[in-house]
Structures are given as structure tokens and as C-alpha cells.
Design a protein around this motif. Sequence first.
Motif, mmCIF file in Angstrom:
data_model
loop_
_atom_site.group_PDB
_atom_site.id
_atom_site.type_symbol
_atom_site.label_atom_id
_atom_site.label_comp_id
_atom_site.label_asym_id
_atom_site.label_seq_id
_atom_site.Cartn_x
_atom_site.Cartn_y
_atom_site.Cartn_z
ATOM 1 N N THR A 50 -57.280 -18.300 -23.550
ATOM 2 C CA THR A 50 -57.939 -18.868 -22.379
ATOM 3 C C THR A 50 -57.140 -18.588 -21.115
ATOM 4 O OG1 THR A 50 -58.907 -20.622 -23.739
ATOM 5 C CG2 THR A 50 -58.799 -21.012 -21.373
ATOM 6 N N ALA A 93 -57.562 -14.780 -20.306
ATOM 7 C CA ALA A 93 -58.898 -14.470 -19.804
ATOM 8 C C ALA A 93 -59.116 -15.063 -18.417
ATOM 9 C CB ALA A 93 -59.954 -14.986 -20.778
ATOM 10 N N ALA A 94 -58.639 -16.304 -18.215
ATOM 11 C CA ALA A 94 -58.808 -16.950 -16.917
ATOM 12 C C ALA A 94 -57.996 -16.244 -15.839
ATOM 13 C CB ALA A 94 -58.400 -18.420 -17.010
ATOM 14 N N GLN A 98 -59.766 -13.038 -14.997
ATOM 15 C CA GLN A 98 -61.030 -13.332 -14.323
ATOM 16 C C GLN A 98 -60.805 -13.810 -12.895
ATOM 17 O OE1 GLN A 98 -63.884 -12.393 -14.646
ATOM 18 N NE2 GLN A 98 -65.252 -13.887 -15.537
ATOM 19 N N LYS A 150 -64.257 -10.473 -18.148
ATOM 20 C CA LYS A 150 -65.421 -10.884 -18.933
ATOM 21 C C LYS A 150 -65.277 -10.472 -20.394
ATOM 22 C CE LYS A 150 -67.953 -12.569 -15.530
ATOM 23 N NZ LYS A 150 -68.278 -14.003 -15.436
ATOM 24 N N SER A 184 -62.696 -12.621 -22.348
ATOM 25 C CA SER A 184 -63.274 -13.937 -22.594
ATOM 26 C C SER A 184 -64.315 -13.882 -23.705
ATOM 27 C CB SER A 184 -63.910 -14.458 -21.299
ATOM 28 O OG SER A 184 -64.631 -15.635 -21.530
ATOM 29 N N ALA A 241 -67.365 -20.988 -23.538
ATOM 30 C CA ALA A 241 -66.072 -20.524 -23.027
ATOM 31 C C ALA A 241 -66.277 -19.559 -21.870
ATOM 32 C CB ALA A 241 -65.282 -19.856 -24.154
ATOM 33 N N ASN A 242 -67.245 -18.640 -22.030
ATOM 34 C CA ASN A 242 -67.554 -17.733 -20.925
ATOM 35 C C ASN A 242 -67.972 -18.504 -19.682
ATOM 36 O OD1 ASN A 242 -66.976 -15.322 -22.135
ATOM 37 N ND2 ASN A 242 -69.083 -14.741 -22.550
ATOM 38 N N ILE A 266 -64.681 -20.147 -18.163
ATOM 39 C CA ILE A 266 -63.822 -19.114 -17.572
ATOM 40 C C ILE A 266 -64.562 -18.396 -16.446
ATOM 41 C CG2 ILE A 266 -62.628 -16.939 -18.058
ATOM 42 C CD1 ILE A 266 -62.099 -18.091 -20.895
#
Length: 477
Positions: free
Chosen positions: A268, A271-272, A275, A381, A384, A396-397, A400
Motif C-alpha cells: 500500500t 502503490a500510494a 500514485q 495504477k 495497486s 484498494a484501487n 489509493i
Amino acid sequence: MSSLVLRGVHDVVSYIDARPRISGRAGLIWWLALGGLFLDAFSNSALSAGLGPMTRDLHLSPTQIAILTSLASWVAIAFNPIGGWMADRWGRIPPLIFAKFLAFAGAGFAAFAPTFELVLVGRFFVGAAYGIDFAIAMAVLAEFTPARLKSRLNTWQGIWYTAVSSNLILAIAFYNLGVGDSIWRFAVGSAGVVALALFLAQIIFMVESPTWAARKGLLDRAAASMSKIYGQDFTPAPLADRTPILNMANRGAANIALIFRGTYLPRTILAATVQIGQSIQYFAVGWYLPIISLTLFGSDFVVATLGALVFNVFGIIGGFMSPRIGKILGLRRASAVGFGAVFVMLLILGFFYETLPIFLAFLVPSLFILFHSGGPGANGKSISTLSFRSELRAGANGVIGALGSTGAALGLLIFPLLKAELGLGPTFLILSAVPLAACIICSIIKWDPTRAPVSPDEETDAPQFRNDAAQVAVPTR
């Protein structure tokens, strides 16, 4: 033809992973999901090319510009998790189609709005559509893509820049039609045409994700979807023969807490980071390329728009190269390298943009877009989407994506204010801190969904599922 019996979600995933390519009805669904991302980019960039004329037409102040350009992203912050929750609870397809309706309504409101306030109403609907669609579309892409082709999810980035470039080409065409400062209305209205076409196509051709249905225990529905998509007869196994669903997250919105614990936490964070970082750097710089181009190349609309188009062509190249780059380097390393290169480009622009010769004035922003689209632009993207199991994926998508939309909103809001207060050079230097920090974080965290020894998808995270991974559904007559 023999019927294929589905015992559980692992049979669905094993069948999809055994496919040599994404073709037939599955390929059509895959490209229609990507078409939604084309619309998201087209709608989001519709104001970009015509922002200068729009500013004159509506007599906008820098504060109004900042509010207008960032509003869709602020709205998407709320609707990203809402869309993800809807998709995890009720399926992927209904909210995808609803998002196209919202995009159509938003384009209509904005294109015919007589005042600044009504344009804001239209952009609210566009932001809601963007927030709902993006989280779900990426989940659909993942659930129709064989595991060995998962880096192909990055194709969405090439689609994004194709949409942005299409907007710029249309802007030049509308300019040559002599529409004057109303050019932005035509750009926004054309997004409504795309939304309507996709709305109809998705109603006709989209089929619910069998992976989502099977993971939810809806094996009858999964079998029906598989039969429709792949042109073979699939039947659910008798209840006594079905594989039990282990570790199923079935607490609705409370599932979101799972992505901040245990093995999911570093995923997480990574990915965050990608992003948020890519959103700030793109929407603070890339989205404003037509305005930056005016500063670099003069006030001629066509010349400045052609300059922005050249920059975005590099985005198309990088975006469609990103699946290959991700396959070679892995998504995490590709993101780190891309962030590092973008940091260097922003430093060059910050210190030298006023003195750059014309060749470098084209080259440096082009390389900014190339490194962005080939690395972190696509990977936020994709990381994630590939890092969470099916019943968590869209949610989750959504979370994030909301963080990414926060970055986008901040970028869109900050750039015009900083530029008006400090000038373009200092603005670039301040923004360079973002890719630098993201590069460092991507270098520290080692998780990479394309380098995991076992698929991160939930369909293979239980021992008995791993043993069955090579098996396709059992045929019966």
C-alpha cells in the motif's frame, strides 16, 4: 463440445492464465475497459488545451483557474473509494456504465454553461465519473489478463496520452474553424460524444468479471460469464465438490483496513507513493503543458498547441513502451528510475527554462513526459491493481486512487498559484522535491508484484490453490 466444470475461483483464474492471448470477447471487454480510461483522460484534459481561451472568455482569475482545473480531482477523491466499494459489493460492470452516464452529463453541463459556476457543476460530474471508473477499470483489466501478461496493464498510460493528444489535435481543428475563445466548449462537448459512445458499447458488450463472481461465491454467475466470454460451456460444480473460499474478506467497507496491515502494508505504501508522486508531477506540469508551451514558444495558439502535442507524443511512446520496461525492470525499479529522471528534468527547467535554445525547450519537457509515462505514470495504477486479492482489489484501487486524486488536485491547484506568485522557474524547482522523495521511497521498499515468487492475487495465496494452479477446469460430458 464438453462442458468445463468450475469448482472454485482457482479454476476460473487457471483457465484465464492458460489463455495464450487476450482475444475474442475477452479482448473486446479489455479494450472497452481501456476505452473508459481514454474517456477519463479525454475528459480531464478537455480544459487543458483551451484553458487560455477559456480564461479570456469567462474572465477568470488565477484563483478561479486553480479551483476549476482542480475540482474534478477533488471530487474524484471521494468517488474513488465509493466506486471501489460499489464494484467489490455489486460487481464491476454496473458502476462502470454509470460512470459513462456521469461523464456524459458533466460534459453537457460544462459545454453549454453560461457562467463559471455552472462549469463547476459539469466538472463535478466529470470528477465523479473519473473517480468511479478508474478504480474499477483497472480491476477489470487485471481480472481478464493472464498472469504472464500482467505488465500489459501499463498500456493504459499510452491510451491516456493518446486521448490527451487527440484533444490537442481537435483544439487546432476547432481553432481553424474560427470558433474563437469558445474553443474550450467544443473540446468539453467532444468528451460528451465519447462518453455516449462508450456508454452504449459497454451496455451491449461488457460481461461481469468471472473472477469477482467466483471469489464472491457466485459460481453459477461466474460460469455464465465464462460461457459468454470464451464461447465454451462452463457449469458450476455441485456444492459438495466446490473448493472452499479461504480467507474471504466479506466485511464490506471494513475490508479497507486490511490493506494497511501485515504483508499488504508495504504494498500500500509503495502503490500510494507512486500514485501520489506521479499525480502531482503530471497534473502540476504535464497537464499545464499548453500553458507552459505558451511561455516557452510565444502567444500563438497553434504554435503553442503544436508544442504541447509534440510533448504528448513522447507520452504515447513512453506509455506504450511501459509494459516492456516494466517487464524488464519490474514496476518498482521502473518507477524509481522514472522519478529520478523526472527530478533531473525539473531541475533543468527550473534553472534554465528562460535561456534554453529552442531545441532544448522542446527536448526537456518531452523527456519529462517520456520518463514519466514510461515509469511511474503507468505504474501507480498497475502496482495497486496487482497487489491485492480480488475482493479487495477495486476497494484498494479506490483508496489509493483517492490518494492519487489528492496529489492531482494539489498539483492542479498549486501550479497556477505558484506560477503567478513566483514565476515558472521557481515553481519547477519546488515541484522537483516530489519525484526526488518518491524515488527514494521506491528504492527502499522492495515489493514488486511482477517479481513476487508467488502471484500476489488471492486466487493462489492458499496452499491448496497453489497445488491446483496448473489445472484448468475439469471437463465433463
